[in-house]
Design a protein around this motif. Structure first.
Motif, PDB file in Angstrom:
ATOM      1  N   VAL A  59      16.368  15.511  20.078  1.00 31.57           N
ATOM      2  CA  VAL A  59      14.956  15.632  19.705  1.00 31.57           C
ATOM      3  C   VAL A  59      14.680  17.089  19.376  1.00 31.57           C
ATOM      4  CG1 VAL A  59      12.576  15.272  20.431  1.00 31.57           C
ATOM      5  CG2 VAL A  59      14.379  13.745  21.256  1.00 31.57           C
ATOM      6  N   LYS A  60      14.741  17.419  18.110  1.00 29.94           N
ATOM      7  CA  LYS A  60      14.511  18.792  17.677  1.00 29.94           C
ATOM      8  C   LYS A  60      13.066  18.929  17.194  1.00 29.94           C
ATOM      9  CE  LYS A  60      18.688  21.232  16.452  1.00 29.94           C
ATOM     10  NZ  LYS A  60      19.357  21.983  15.381  1.00 29.94           N
ATOM     11  N   VAL A  61      12.368  19.883  17.756  1.00 28.91           N
ATOM     12  CA  VAL A  61      11.006  20.156  17.335  1.00 28.91           C
ATOM     13  C   VAL A  61      11.052  21.210  16.249  1.00 28.91           C
ATOM     14  CG1 VAL A  61       8.715  20.889  18.064  1.00 28.91           C
ATOM     15  CG2 VAL A  61      10.185  19.622  19.647  1.00 28.91           C
ATOM     16  N   GLU A  62      10.723  20.828  15.046  1.00 29.23           N
ATOM     17  CA  GLU A  62      10.788  21.759  13.933  1.00 29.23           C
ATOM     18  C   GLU A  62       9.509  22.594  13.901  1.00 29.23           C
ATOM     19  OE1 GLU A  62      13.430  22.212  12.322  1.00 29.23           O
ATOM     20  OE2 GLU A  62      14.561  20.451  12.954  1.00 29.23           O
ATOM     21  N   THR A  63       9.505  23.661  14.657  1.00 29.89           N
ATOM     22  CA  THR A  63       8.338  24.534  14.729  1.00 29.89           C
ATOM     23  C   THR A  63       8.664  25.904  14.172  1.00 29.89           C
ATOM     24  OG1 THR A  63       8.933  25.144  16.999  1.00 29.89           O
ATOM     25  CG2 THR A  63       7.359  23.328  16.713  1.00 29.89           C
ATOM     26  N   GLY A  64       9.514  25.962  13.166  1.00 39.46           N
ATOM     27  CA  GLY A  64       9.890  27.235  12.571  1.00 39.46           C
ATOM     28  C   GLY A  64       8.681  27.952  11.988  1.00 39.46           C
ATOM     29  N   ARG A  65       8.626  29.268  12.168  1.00 39.63           N
ATOM     30  CA  ARG A  65       7.540  30.063  11.612  1.00 39.63           C
ATOM     31  C   ARG A  65       7.742  30.227  10.112  1.00 39.63           C
ATOM     32  NH1 ARG A  65       8.641  35.078  15.317  1.00 39.63           N
ATOM     33  NH2 ARG A  65      10.710  34.139  15.294  1.00 39.63           N
ATOM     34  N   GLN A  66       6.681  30.166   9.346  1.00 44.43           N
ATOM     35  CA  GLN A  66       6.771  30.311   7.899  1.00 44.43           C
ATOM     36  C   GLN A  66       5.696  31.277   7.420  1.00 44.43           C
ATOM     37  OE1 GLN A  66       7.311  26.722   5.681  1.00 44.43           O
ATOM     38  NE2 GLN A  66       6.588  27.601   3.765  1.00 44.43           N
ATOM     39  N   PHE A  67       6.052  32.118   6.468  1.00 43.96           N
ATOM     40  CA  PHE A  67       5.126  33.089   5.907  1.00 43.96           C
ATOM     41  C   PHE A  67       5.662  33.503   4.546  1.00 43.96           C
ATOM     42  CE2 PHE A  67       8.284  35.158   8.508  1.00 43.96           C
ATOM     43  CZ  PHE A  67       8.739  36.198   7.720  1.00 43.96           C
ATOM     44  N   ASN A  68       4.904  34.305   3.832  1.00 48.30           N
ATOM     45  CA  ASN A  68       5.322  34.783   2.524  1.00 48.30           C
ATOM     46  C   ASN A  68       5.923  36.182   2.626  1.00 48.30           C
ATOM     47  OD1 ASN A  68       4.408  32.448   1.222  1.00 48.30           O
ATOM     48  ND2 ASN A  68       2.346  33.297   0.965  1.00 48.30           N
ATOM     49  N   CYS A  69       6.995  36.407   1.885  1.00 49.94           N
ATOM     50  CA  CYS A  69       7.654  37.711   1.885  1.00 49.94           C
ATOM     51  C   CYS A  69       6.692  38.773   1.360  1.00 49.94           C
ATOM     52  CB  CYS A  69       8.916  37.652   1.017  1.00 49.94           C
ATOM     53  SG  CYS A  69       9.723  39.265   0.788  1.00 49.94           S
ATOM     54  N   PRO A  70       6.510  39.892   2.068  1.00 50.01           N
ATOM     55  CA  PRO A  70       5.602  40.938   1.596  1.00 50.01           C
ATOM     56  C   PRO A  70       6.108  41.664   0.354  1.00 50.01           C
ATOM     57  CG  PRO A  70       6.800  41.676   3.531  1.00 50.01           C
ATOM     58  CD  PRO A  70       7.128  40.225   3.353  1.00 50.01           C
TER      59      PRO A  70
END
Length: 486
Positions: free
Chosen positions: A200-211
């Motif tokens: 049971v993998k919780v896909e809670t990876g952080r995501q943002f835009n490259c500066p």
């Protein structure tokens, strides 16, 4: 709420996060505890295991934070009712028991990193002296932590792999610092049951835009402190969090890793995923020529992080040590866990290209002083920066094993390095065979001469000296020692 340990005075409700104190049969609510930072740990409350002959159960947890990141201390209750601690930091674990000193504990500023000291008749080296604070708690606790209040924490290590932690943040004013002594362990060794379900993998990876370029960047590992943009390859600093103004460094002249990021490989009985890649350059003191090598950061959920090092003289698998090897006065030999290693090479090293995620803060051009030691195929490496000394141990592995591990059997020639054993001629070898070997040696010499003159260490594993194992895996990985009991 149920108290499972007679020594637990406080507990945190798993439902409403209220902190309660126990006085006899009475429970008093003290307030609300901050929520835990999700570090994707495989450990869980009520997980049980064995340390030696002693069975134990994890009943509580404290989360700490320092300038290098977060780590956890799990409160364990043994079958005899005594208390222990299982420290977890970047996939590394230390099992420790409370201890005392036969004399008064010196003040924290007495311990300077690198100095030697004697504790209860044993010799230790000061590994770190840092400031930390408790940020969250869970389950049962032997005392109430001062949430958010900074305190000093000192780590001592020795050549036997022992770790002594001095915690200067006691609950009661005027109380002496709390000490614990332990050693490094792996989860398999503890025979743990009740761990988080790996399926049971919780896909809670952080995501943002490259500066730099605006492309989407996803951070998969909760412990990552640096990541590279998959589009423009800029290095992004995550120490202030993804919601902060991200500091980035643009990289030029890309280097293509031989093993792609995300690849899965089977090494030493475990499945590893390639999460990071570093290409480094080194130079011996007084030498104008550089040599290059590569390091792959591998991750396993139960074993944490290790390094697969690709150098001209062979492949090796290494990881940071828990203890502190003992150096001879001449620094030409080092002793660790009963084995004496001889110095092979000393050199200065720095990075010139990185890809993927890293549990330490990657900085362009950061320089370290390295010393490589060996005992047969066993390796020991020291990496020193202005603030700390990091040791790593490991062993050489043949190139065929690396190719097979990552299912690259059809490209084994690309993995070949100078790791072939010496030829042992049989008594029946004739003059024709000897002449053939001599001709082969001459051709090999000419090829090596050509490589020395044209090889670019920025992109290839070159070596002007031909020595050294480049087994420093743990490049700038000293931040892995930032946690308690590390």
């Amino acid at each position: 709420m149920e108290f499972r340990s007679a020594q637990s005075t406080h507990a945190v409700c798993s439902y409403c996060h209220s902190t309660v104190v126990r006085a006899g049969e009475q429970l008093t609510r003290l307030g609300k505890m901050a929520e835990l930072f999700d570090d994707h740990s495989p450990l869980r409350l009520m997980a049980s295991g064995k340390f030696g002959k002693n069975a134990f159960t994890l009943v509580g947890r404290l989360q700490y934070k320092s300038g290098d990141g977060t780590w956890s201390e799990w409160h364990a209750v043994l079958d005899d009712g005594s208390t222990a601690f299982l420290s977890e930091d970047n996939g590394a674990y230390v099992f420790a028991r409370p201890t005392t000193l036969s004399r008064e504990v010196p003040a924290a500023d007495h311990f300077r990193p690198g100095l030697k000291t004697s504790i209860n008749g044993k010799s230790f080296s000061v590994a770190s002296n840092d400031t930390a604070a408790v940020i969250a708690a869970q389950g049962e606790l032997p005392s109430l932590p001062a949430l958010g209040s900074p305190f000093a924490m000192v780590e001592l290590r020795n050549e036997a792999g022992e770790v002594l932690s001095i915690d200067y943040g006691p609950t009661l004013r005027g109380a002496p610092p709390e000490l614990s002594s332990g050693r490094s362990v792996q989860l398999e060794e503890l025979q743990l049951t009740g761990l988080a379900d790996e399926s049971v993998k919780v896909e809670t990876g952080r995501q943002f835009n490259c500066p730099n370029c605006g492309a989407a960047v996803v951070v998969a590992l909760a412990s990552s402190k640096s990541v590279t943009c998959g589009s423009c390859r800029s290095i992004l600093d995550l120490l202030e969090g993804t919601g902060a103004q991200l500091v980035h460094a643009i990289q030029d002249e890309p280097v293509a890793p031989l093993i792609a990021l995300g690849s899965m490989g089977q090494l030493q009985g475990a499945s590893w995923q390639v999460v990071g890649f570093v290409h480094r350059m080194g130079r011996e003191p007084g030498d104008d020529e550089y040599f290059g090598w590569s390091e792959y950061l591998l991750y396993n959920r139960k074993r944490g992080f290790t390094f697969l090092v690709d150098a001209e003289d062979g492949w090796s698998l290494v990881r940071p040590t828990t203890g502190a090897p003992r150096l001879s006065e001449s620094r030409n030999s080092a002793t660790y866990l009963g084995t004496t290693y001889q110095l092979k090479q000393n050199y200065d090293a720095q990075s010139n290209y990185v890809l993927g995620e890293f549990y330490w803060q990657v900085r362009r051009g950061q320089t370290t002083s390295n010393r490589d030691y060996s005992a047969g195929k066993s390796l020991l490496s020291m990496e020193q920066s202005p603030k700390e000394i990091t040791w790593s141990t490991g062993s050489q592995i043949d190139s065929d094993s690396v190719a097979k591990a990552f299912r690259r059997d059809d490209q084994q020639d690309l993995f070949k390095r100078a790791d072939v054993g010496p030829f042992s001629a049989a008594p029946s070898v004739g003059l024709g065979a000897m002449a053939f070997l001599a001709l082969g040696a001459l051709l090999l010499f000419l090829l090596l001469s050509r490589c020395t003159s044209s090889c670019d260490p920025r992109y290839e594993n070159c070596s002007s000296s031909g020595g050294g194992y480049r087994s420093s895996g743990g490049a700038w990985g000293g931040s892995s020692s930032g946690g308690g009991h590390k």
